[in-house]
Design a protein around this motif. Structure first.
Motif, mmCIF file in Angstrom:
data_model
loop_
_atom_site.group_PDB
_atom_site.id
_atom_site.type_symbol
_atom_site.label_atom_id
_atom_site.label_comp_id
_atom_site.label_asym_id
_atom_site.label_seq_id
_atom_site.Cartn_x
_atom_site.Cartn_y
_atom_site.Cartn_z
ATOM 1 N N UNK A 1 104.887 -70.332 -44.432
ATOM 2 C CA UNK A 1 105.602 -69.875 -43.073
ATOM 3 C C UNK A 1 106.833 -70.602 -42.920
ATOM 4 N N UNK A 2 107.891 -69.638 -42.458
ATOM 5 C CA UNK A 2 109.134 -70.022 -42.344
ATOM 6 C C UNK A 2 109.810 -69.471 -40.932
ATOM 7 N N UNK A 3 111.019 -70.101 -40.664
ATOM 8 C CA UNK A 3 111.355 -69.476 -39.347
ATOM 9 C C UNK A 3 113.010 -69.378 -39.362
ATOM 10 N N UNK A 4 113.378 -68.485 -38.488
ATOM 11 C CA UNK A 4 114.568 -68.412 -38.446
ATOM 12 C C UNK A 4 115.198 -68.342 -37.002
ATOM 13 N N UNK A 5 116.294 -69.053 -36.768
ATOM 14 C CA UNK A 5 116.901 -69.052 -35.211
ATOM 15 C C UNK A 5 117.086 -67.727 -34.542
ATOM 16 N N UNK B 1 118.269 -73.308 -42.881
ATOM 17 C CA UNK B 1 119.628 -73.363 -42.487
ATOM 18 C C UNK B 1 120.284 -71.868 -43.268
ATOM 19 N N UNK B 2 120.385 -70.921 -42.673
ATOM 20 C CA UNK B 2 120.709 -69.811 -43.314
ATOM 21 C C UNK B 2 122.043 -69.877 -43.839
ATOM 22 N N UNK B 3 123.106 -70.430 -43.464
ATOM 23 C CA UNK B 3 124.248 -70.403 -44.109
ATOM 24 C C UNK B 3 124.409 -71.186 -45.171
ATOM 25 N N UNK C 1 108.184 -64.217 -32.309
ATOM 26 C CA UNK C 1 109.191 -65.069 -31.709
ATOM 27 C C UNK C 1 108.582 -66.228 -30.881
ATOM 28 N N UNK C 2 108.750 -67.421 -31.292
ATOM 29 C CA UNK C 2 108.214 -68.503 -30.565
ATOM 30 C C UNK C 2 109.049 -69.795 -30.481
ATOM 31 N N UNK C 3 108.387 -70.684 -29.909
ATOM 32 C CA UNK C 3 108.814 -72.085 -29.876
ATOM 33 C C UNK C 3 108.027 -72.676 -30.893
ATOM 34 N N UNK C 4 108.410 -73.690 -31.384
ATOM 35 C CA UNK C 4 107.521 -74.529 -32.416
ATOM 36 C C UNK C 4 106.777 -75.648 -31.563
ATOM 37 N N UNK C 5 105.718 -76.067 -32.124
ATOM 38 C CA UNK C 5 104.841 -77.094 -31.397
ATOM 39 C C UNK C 5 105.857 -78.232 -31.000
ATOM 40 N N UNK C 6 105.888 -78.601 -29.883
ATOM 41 C CA UNK C 6 106.582 -79.889 -29.411
ATOM 42 C C UNK C 6 108.102 -79.582 -29.262
ATOM 43 N N UNK C 7 108.308 -78.460 -30.017
ATOM 44 C CA UNK C 7 109.790 -78.146 -29.837
ATOM 45 C C UNK C 7 110.606 -79.132 -30.591
ATOM 46 N N UNK D 1 114.038 -71.048 -29.818
ATOM 47 C CA UNK D 1 113.091 -70.089 -30.192
ATOM 48 C C UNK D 1 113.372 -69.677 -31.378
ATOM 49 N N UNK D 2 112.419 -69.284 -32.233
ATOM 50 C CA UNK D 2 112.416 -68.848 -33.660
ATOM 51 C C UNK D 2 111.562 -67.544 -33.749
#
Length: 155
Positions: A16-20, A138-140, A100-106, A6-7
């Motif tokens: 558009x970006x995503x974070x865990x 990659x947040x780190x 908050x969502x899954x990405x297509x095809x995960x 989930x992101x």
């Protein structure tokens, strides 16, 4: 059956970006930020989150984009991030948060190779949501810079 990742998806400019999602503590509306002297440009200052001082990074400036105006959709995403082996609480100012969502095809593709060097180490991978590209941070690595040492001293 394996759980799907989930992101939290967010926008900066037209991108558009995503974070865990497991790294996101909460999402706040924009609020006053106490500026810190001699701070790097992307370090906006400190906010109070229930009595805890939390340093805030402007994602636009961290990505090398132009400074943006705050709007009614501007948000601060409060994150738990591991940087250099240390667990930190940081705020990330972004233009908007979508869902908050899954990405297509995960499924995530690796950062693209373009035949020349570029700093892609802050990218975990490239996914899609409703057919549009979504860059997963990659947040780190995104936040692993001397900027973090300055923010730690301020917190």
């Amino acid at each position: 059956m394996a759980e799907s990742a989930q992101y939290v998806t967010l926008g900066v400019g037209d991108e558009r970006f995503a974070l865990p999602v497991e790294r996101v503590r909460e999402i706040l509306q924009m609020q006053p930020i106490a500026r810190m002297p001699n701070a790097p440009a992307c370090f906006l200052g400190m906010i109070d989150v229930r009595g805890q001082g939390v340093p805030v990074v402007d994602l636009r400036l961290k990505l090398g984009l132009e400074r943006g105006e705050d709007t009614e959709t501007t948000r601060i995403i409060v994150l738990q991030v591991t940087v250099g082996g240390r667990e930190l609480t940081l705020g990330l100012k972004t233009d908007r948060v979508f869902e908050v969502t899954e990405l297509d095809g995960n499924h995530l593709e690796p950062p693209p190779e373009i035949g020349t060097s570029w700093s892609s180490n802050c990218i975990t991978g490239i996914g899609r949501r409703n057919g549009a590209f979504v860059t997963v941070f990659d947040l780190g690595s995104l936040l692993a810079a001397s900027d973090v040492a300055v923010m730690e001293r301020a917190a």
